[in-house]
Design a protein around this motif. Structure first.
Motif, mmCIF file in Angstrom:
data_model
loop_
_atom_site.group_PDB
_atom_site.id
_atom_site.type_symbol
_atom_site.label_atom_id
_atom_site.label_comp_id
_atom_site.label_asym_id
_atom_site.label_seq_id
_atom_site.Cartn_x
_atom_site.Cartn_y
_atom_site.Cartn_z
ATOM 1 N N LYS A 1 0.807 -1.304 -0.126
ATOM 2 C CA LYS A 1 -0.026 0.010 -0.188
ATOM 3 C C LYS A 1 0.708 1.276 0.120
ATOM 4 C CE LYS A 1 -3.931 -2.413 2.389
ATOM 5 N NZ LYS A 1 -4.905 -2.228 3.370
ATOM 6 N N GLU A 2 2.020 1.166 -0.353
ATOM 7 C CA GLU A 2 3.118 2.444 -0.098
ATOM 8 C C GLU A 2 2.428 3.643 -0.993
ATOM 9 O OE1 GLU A 2 7.372 3.389 -2.132
ATOM 10 O OE2 GLU A 2 6.540 1.505 -2.498
ATOM 11 N N THR A 3 2.011 3.377 -2.363
ATOM 12 C CA THR A 3 1.688 4.338 -3.261
ATOM 13 C C THR A 3 0.680 5.480 -2.583
ATOM 14 O OG1 THR A 3 2.126 3.242 -5.145
ATOM 15 C CG2 THR A 3 0.897 5.245 -5.624
ATOM 16 N N LYS A 4 -0.239 4.752 -1.768
ATOM 17 C CA LYS A 4 -1.237 5.737 -1.049
ATOM 18 C C LYS A 4 -0.797 6.288 0.189
ATOM 19 C CE LYS A 4 -4.497 5.280 -3.957
ATOM 20 N NZ LYS A 4 -4.947 6.492 -4.967
ATOM 21 N N SER A 5 0.740 6.302 0.464
ATOM 22 C CA SER A 5 1.406 6.688 1.895
ATOM 23 C C SER A 5 0.828 6.183 2.894
ATOM 24 C CB SER A 5 0.961 8.196 1.660
ATOM 25 O OG SER A 5 2.219 8.712 2.544
ATOM 26 N N CYS A 6 0.649 4.683 2.991
ATOM 27 C CA CYS A 6 0.462 3.920 4.126
ATOM 28 C C CYS A 6 1.106 2.765 4.065
ATOM 29 C CB CYS A 6 -0.998 3.728 4.445
ATOM 30 S SG CYS A 6 -1.854 2.768 3.000
ATOM 31 N N GLY A 7 1.087 1.683 5.049
ATOM 32 C CA GLY A 7 1.647 0.298 5.133
ATOM 33 C C GLY A 7 3.010 0.314 5.221
ATOM 34 N N LEU A 8 3.663 -0.328 4.521
ATOM 35 C CA LEU A 8 5.229 -0.591 4.711
ATOM 36 C C LEU A 8 6.049 -0.947 3.150
ATOM 37 C CD1 LEU A 8 5.524 -3.984 4.373
ATOM 38 C CD2 LEU A 8 4.661 -3.780 6.665
ATOM 39 N N LEU A 9 7.166 -1.040 3.434
ATOM 40 C CA LEU A 9 7.952 -1.334 2.071
ATOM 41 C C LEU A 9 9.234 -2.095 2.585
ATOM 42 C CD1 LEU A 9 9.085 -0.756 -0.884
ATOM 43 C CD2 LEU A 9 9.747 1.500 -0.049
ATOM 44 N N LEU A 10 9.678 -3.253 2.006
ATOM 45 C CA LEU A 10 10.697 -3.846 2.256
ATOM 46 C C LEU A 10 11.629 -3.631 0.780
ATOM 47 C CD1 LEU A 10 12.335 -5.579 4.007
ATOM 48 C CD2 LEU A 10 11.310 -7.669 2.923
ATOM 49 N N SER A 11 12.762 -3.276 1.084
ATOM 50 C CA SER A 11 13.481 -2.844 -0.389
ATOM 51 C C SER A 11 15.092 -2.746 -0.227
ATOM 52 C CB SER A 11 12.916 -1.291 -0.889
ATOM 53 O OG SER A 11 13.272 -0.301 -0.001
ATOM 54 N N LEU A 12 15.574 -2.479 -1.306
ATOM 55 C CA LEU A 12 17.215 -2.537 -1.414
ATOM 56 C C LEU A 12 17.332 -1.019 -2.010
ATOM 57 C CD1 LEU A 12 17.953 -5.974 -2.811
ATOM 58 C CD2 LEU A 12 17.857 -5.191 -0.311
ATOM 59 N N ASN A 13 18.611 -0.647 -1.913
ATOM 60 C CA ASN A 13 19.302 0.537 -2.459
ATOM 61 C C ASN A 13 18.504 1.795 -2.455
ATOM 62 O OD1 ASN A 13 21.450 0.604 -4.188
ATOM 63 N ND2 ASN A 13 20.038 0.934 -6.257
ATOM 64 N N GLU A 14 18.152 2.293 -1.271
ATOM 65 C CA GLU A 14 17.776 3.410 -1.037
ATOM 66 C C GLU A 14 18.527 4.573 -1.716
ATOM 67 O OE1 GLU A 14 14.850 5.978 -0.101
ATOM 68 O OE2 GLU A 14 14.562 3.961 0.146
ATOM 69 N N HIS B 1 22.787 -1.088 -2.303
ATOM 70 C CA HIS B 1 21.938 -2.275 -2.122
ATOM 71 C C HIS B 1 21.789 -2.594 -0.684
ATOM 72 C CE1 HIS B 1 23.029 -2.265 -6.303
ATOM 73 N NE2 HIS B 1 21.464 -2.612 -6.592
ATOM 74 N N TYR B 2 21.584 -1.693 0.395
ATOM 75 C CA TYR B 2 21.539 -1.995 1.759
ATOM 76 C C TYR B 2 20.027 -2.249 1.952
ATOM 77 C CZ TYR B 2 25.659 0.985 2.725
ATOM 78 O OH TYR B 2 27.032 1.210 2.708
ATOM 79 N N PRO B 3 19.655 -3.221 2.567
ATOM 80 C CA PRO B 3 18.091 -3.535 2.870
ATOM 81 C C PRO B 3 17.654 -2.636 3.918
ATOM 82 C CG PRO B 3 19.757 -5.125 4.221
ATOM 83 C CD PRO B 3 20.696 -4.172 3.374
ATOM 84 N N ARG B 4 16.293 -2.428 3.698
ATOM 85 C CA ARG B 4 15.718 -1.502 4.438
ATOM 86 C C ARG B 4 14.234 -1.908 4.581
ATOM 87 N NH1 ARG B 4 15.767 5.078 3.835
ATOM 88 N NH2 ARG B 4 18.034 4.739 4.057
ATOM 89 N N LEU B 5 13.707 -1.674 5.881
ATOM 90 C CA LEU B 5 12.184 -1.752 5.762
ATOM 91 C C LEU B 5 11.680 -0.423 6.404
ATOM 92 C CD1 LEU B 5 9.703 -3.460 6.272
ATOM 93 C CD2 LEU B 5 10.160 -3.779 8.806
ATOM 94 N N TRP B 6 10.756 0.050 5.450
ATOM 95 C CA TRP B 6 10.088 1.504 5.680
ATOM 96 C C TRP B 6 8.524 0.921 6.644
ATOM 97 C CZ3 TRP B 6 11.680 6.194 5.394
ATOM 98 C CH2 TRP B 6 12.740 6.791 4.294
ATOM 99 N N VAL B 7 8.351 1.771 7.402
ATOM 100 C CA VAL B 7 6.919 1.764 7.888
ATOM 101 C C VAL B 7 6.330 2.969 8.322
ATOM 102 C CG1 VAL B 7 5.393 0.775 9.812
ATOM 103 C CG2 VAL B 7 7.444 -0.509 9.180
ATOM 104 N N LYS B 8 5.198 3.071 7.823
ATOM 105 C CA LYS B 8 4.403 4.413 7.952
ATOM 106 C C LYS B 8 3.694 4.402 9.540
ATOM 107 C CE LYS B 8 3.069 8.670 6.145
ATOM 108 N NZ LYS B 8 2.386 8.576 4.745
ATOM 109 N N VAL B 9 4.262 5.015 10.339
ATOM 110 C CA VAL B 9 3.814 5.128 11.685
ATOM 111 C C VAL B 9 3.413 6.603 12.040
ATOM 112 C CG1 VAL B 9 4.585 4.844 14.068
ATOM 113 C CG2 VAL B 9 5.690 3.306 12.274
ATOM 114 N N ASN B 10 2.034 6.344 12.324
ATOM 115 C CA ASN B 10 1.221 7.652 12.820
ATOM 116 C C ASN B 10 1.290 8.737 11.935
ATOM 117 O OD1 ASN B 10 0.474 6.065 15.209
ATOM 118 N ND2 ASN B 10 1.858 7.459 16.542
ATOM 119 N N GLY B 11 1.298 8.351 10.521
ATOM 120 C CA GLY B 11 1.416 9.433 9.211
ATOM 121 C C GLY B 11 2.785 9.570 8.838
#
Length: 223
Positions: free
Chosen positions: A60-73, A78-88
């Protein structure tokens, strides 16, 4: 089907997996879930690089909610990263160690309402305090690209994608998701009615189905 579909049947970490070309392939998922804590995981093998963020799972990332597991920020390392939308507000945990080419790596992340945790090959490698709850909304999700399906594509192979509506404890995550310590037999015994000779399904995935033998009366033995 078509050019935008992942390649199926390629060798995975276990069995087969889906191959992504980093250009146009993706797996689209419908809107699902209202949970505010989560676990997400996948086996990944990089086979190329795109010079951009590379998505493994975009919930659900595109709607600016949810989470994202990704590489290469940073588009380089190519570091691994977990993004989470917390309280907006987007927050993340990242390990500053690259995921190499042509090697299977298990990545997982959890959010429990207090901390974002990132795991690599079953070990905790990064954490960030983030009290609150994951922001939810109604939106689609994708594997191998941003949730809108048009950017941040993954160049490589993805296998055994999983998501839970809770944060799994570290020991459980390591045993179930990384080591794959699932049961070799699981009889749920959910059949509403069973007579002599009825096959009882093994839910473990190994196919060790049972057969009910009721005796001479051949009556229903269901509860």
């Amino acid at each position: 089907t078509g050019a935008g579909c992942p390649g199926y049947g390629v060798a995975g970490h276990a069995g087969s997996a889906a191959a992504f070309d980093g250009k146009q392939t993706t797996i689209a998922l419908p809107n699902f879930g209202t949970f505010t804590n989560a676990t997400v995981s996948a086996w990944v093998k990089r086979t190329g690089q795109t010079g951009a963020l590379e998505t493994i799972i975009s919930y659900k990332e595109t709607k600016s909610c949810g989470l994202l597991l990704s590489l290469n920020e940073d588009k380089v390392n190519h570091y691994p990263r977990l993004w989470v939308k917390v309280n907006g507000v987007w927050k993340y945990a990242e390990q500053a160690v690259s995921v190499p080419l042509d090697a299977w790596v298990h990545l997982a992340g959890t959010y429990d309402g207090a901390t974002i945790r990132l795991y690599r090959d079953g070990q905790l490698v990064a954490s960030t305090a983030a009290a609150g709850s994951m922001t939810q909304c109604s939106a689609v999700s994708n594997v191998g690209s941003r949730s809108d399906g048009v950017s941040h594509r993954f160049p490589g192979v993805i296998d055994d994608v999983r998501m839970f509506d809770r944060a799994l404890p570290a020991d459980t995550l390591r045993e179930r998701l990384y080591l794959g310590a699932e049961p070799v037999l699981r009889l749920t015994l959910d059949e509403a009615w069973a007579a002599d000779g009825t096959s009882l399904s093994d839910a473990s995935g190994w196919g060790y189905n049972g057969v009910l033998h009721t005796g001479a009366d051949n009556t229903n033995k269901a509860a």
